[in-house]
Design a protein around this motif. Sequence first.
Motif, mmCIF file in Angstrom:
data_model
loop_
_atom_site.group_PDB
_atom_site.id
_atom_site.type_symbol
_atom_site.label_atom_id
_atom_site.label_comp_id
_atom_site.label_asym_id
_atom_site.label_seq_id
_atom_site.Cartn_x
_atom_site.Cartn_y
_atom_site.Cartn_z
ATOM 1 N N ILE A 246 9.509 8.100 -5.909
ATOM 2 C CA ILE A 246 8.434 7.281 -5.351
ATOM 3 C C ILE A 246 7.333 8.167 -4.767
ATOM 4 N N ALA A 247 7.702 9.278 -4.163
ATOM 5 C CA ALA A 247 6.690 10.215 -3.671
ATOM 6 C C ALA A 247 5.822 10.735 -4.813
ATOM 7 N N SER A 248 6.444 10.988 -5.958
ATOM 8 C CA SER A 248 5.675 11.434 -7.121
ATOM 9 C C SER A 248 4.697 10.357 -7.568
ATOM 10 N N GLY A 249 5.148 9.099 -7.567
ATOM 11 C CA GLY A 249 4.243 8.002 -7.927
ATOM 12 C C GLY A 249 3.092 7.876 -6.961
ATOM 13 N N ALA A 250 3.361 8.079 -5.667
ATOM 14 C CA ALA A 250 2.299 8.005 -4.674
ATOM 15 C C ALA A 250 1.282 9.123 -4.871
ATOM 16 N N MET A 251 1.752 10.321 -5.221
ATOM 17 C CA MET A 251 0.827 11.420 -5.470
ATOM 18 C C MET A 251 -0.052 11.132 -6.683
ATOM 19 N N ILE A 252 0.552 10.558 -7.729
ATOM 20 C CA ILE A 252 -0.230 10.195 -8.928
ATOM 21 C C ILE A 252 -1.276 9.145 -8.575
ATOM 22 N N ALA A 253 -0.888 8.168 -7.747
ATOM 23 C CA ALA A 253 -1.844 7.139 -7.327
ATOM 24 C C ALA A 253 -2.983 7.750 -6.523
ATOM 25 N N GLY A 254 -2.643 8.691 -5.631
ATOM 26 C CA GLY A 254 -3.684 9.355 -4.849
ATOM 27 C C GLY A 254 -4.683 10.081 -5.723
ATOM 28 N N ILE A 255 -4.184 10.710 -6.798
ATOM 29 C CA ILE A 255 -5.077 11.408 -7.727
ATOM 30 C C ILE A 255 -5.910 10.404 -8.526
ATOM 31 N N ALA A 256 -5.277 9.286 -8.921
ATOM 32 C CA ALA A 256 -5.965 8.302 -9.768
ATOM 33 C C ALA A 256 -7.145 7.656 -9.059
ATOM 34 N N ILE A 257 -7.024 7.387 -7.778
ATOM 35 C CA ILE A 257 -8.113 6.718 -7.051
ATOM 36 C C ILE A 257 -8.832 7.666 -6.114
ATOM 37 N N GLY A 258 -8.499 8.941 -6.187
ATOM 38 C CA GLY A 258 -9.095 9.917 -5.293
ATOM 39 C C GLY A 258 -10.531 10.244 -5.636
ATOM 40 N N PRO A 259 -11.194 10.981 -4.757
ATOM 41 C CA PRO A 259 -12.606 11.338 -4.985
ATOM 42 C C PRO A 259 -12.762 12.280 -6.164
ATOM 43 N N ARG A 260 -13.871 12.130 -6.855
ATOM 44 C CA ARG A 260 -14.183 12.999 -7.990
ATOM 45 C C ARG A 260 -15.191 14.082 -7.614
ATOM 46 N N SER A 261 -15.757 13.988 -6.423
ATOM 47 C CA SER A 261 -16.697 14.997 -5.957
ATOM 48 C C SER A 261 -16.697 15.000 -4.440
ATOM 49 N N ARG A 262 -17.328 15.994 -3.873
ATOM 50 C CA ARG A 262 -17.395 16.085 -2.416
ATOM 51 C C ARG A 262 -18.245 14.972 -1.818
ATOM 52 N N ARG A 263 -19.125 14.404 -2.607
ATOM 53 C CA ARG A 263 -19.995 13.344 -2.119
ATOM 54 C C ARG A 263 -19.426 11.954 -2.367
ATOM 55 N N ALA A 264 -18.147 11.883 -2.713
ATOM 56 C CA ALA A 264 -17.520 10.587 -2.975
ATOM 57 C C ALA A 264 -17.511 9.744 -1.695
ATOM 58 N N SER A 265 -17.367 8.443 -1.878
ATOM 59 C CA SER A 265 -17.394 7.525 -0.737
ATOM 60 C C SER A 265 -16.170 7.727 0.149
ATOM 61 N N ALA A 266 -16.305 7.281 1.384
ATOM 62 C CA ALA A 266 -15.192 7.391 2.332
ATOM 63 C C ALA A 266 -13.978 6.603 1.863
ATOM 64 N N SER A 267 -14.208 5.477 1.152
ATOM 65 C CA SER A 267 -13.088 4.670 0.675
ATOM 66 C C SER A 267 -12.228 5.452 -0.307
#
Length: 380
Positions: free
Chosen positions: A129-150
């Motif tokens: 489950i930790a691995s799935g959470a890490m994948i989710a974090g990458i999937a919805i994570g920021p793509r640049s330093r200027r990404a939104s706070a959300s």
Amino acid sequence: MPASAVILVPLLVCALFTAALYEQWRRMGRADHASSWLWAFLVTGGGWLVTGLESALAARFVFPGSALLLCWFAASLLGARGLRQRAQKPDRAIVLFAIWVGTTIGVSVLQDLAIEDPVLRSAMAMVVIASGAMIAGIAIGPRSRRASASAWLGALINVAFAALCLMLAFAVLRLPMTAMMEITSLTLVPLIVLCGVTIMACLNEDRAQGLERLARTDALTGVWNRRGFEEGARHLLQRFHATGGRAAAVAIADIDGFKGINDNHGHAMGDATLARFAETLRGVVGPGDMLARLGGEEFAILAIGIDGPALRQRMERVRSLLNVPSIDPNGPPTITASFGVTTLATDGSLREALERADRALYRAKSDGRNRVLLAETGGE
């Protein structure tokens, strides 16, 4: 602490926050982000309920079960989705659901391996489950330093959840069950309360902003009202002058013969005409400009980055669109409108510009209506 308290206390906390979030969701007109956060607490409480049933059936405290962890994982995904919805970003619902389903299948396959030691089996499920959470974090994570706070917060939620699962996996292998019970009571319940209080604060802020926005919005047309226009235009012009803007323009628009529409067709048709006029104006207003209903059938436009002649061309476009006759005999009547336009001087005030535009509008009415007149900065 009794084993039953480890389950009943967080279950009660989840139930209380679920009830509070439901009330907020209902008052906010079923807002999407409030719905996601409501479901997050529902599935968290459902996980504790399933754990309680497992413990009752086994006649002993069962912790941590895969069902509870998968519910926590779903809650973290819903929390991240709610953040993105609140920021009006793509919620990535399909991606997150696919990750959760894949993680659930992974845990199910792990259970089918029939590892005899339940403690080791639970620890391995936490790692999956930790691995799935890490994948989710990458999937919805920021793509640049200027990404939104959300994007940053959504990724942080899932990364933090992954770290929690790994710590629990280590604790399960190293600590006795009584120690795990104490850790649960001392850390998880305050964490649930902290998340719930934070979410309630965000929703209260959203409601306050919504009420404030309603106080500055015309209910019929959805554009700014006079109060909203005056306050918003002041801030807009402050930024405009601070950034060295050189061009701005103001227009006042008025529907010709509007009283006759109300008298001949009824106030419902008059309201529909106002809404249609506002929608037509909205179609030519730029994203950084302001459109407001000043009262009755009179509207004002503040356009940044263009001068009076350019805004006059936009108003001519509105006038031509209004002149198209309706093909529906029962539809709204064909209307015309008059417009007064002026350039906003760099050292002039908005009030002066509105007065010039209003005088130009009066001339347009006097000259036969259905026309756009431009007032010069120094006068008509």
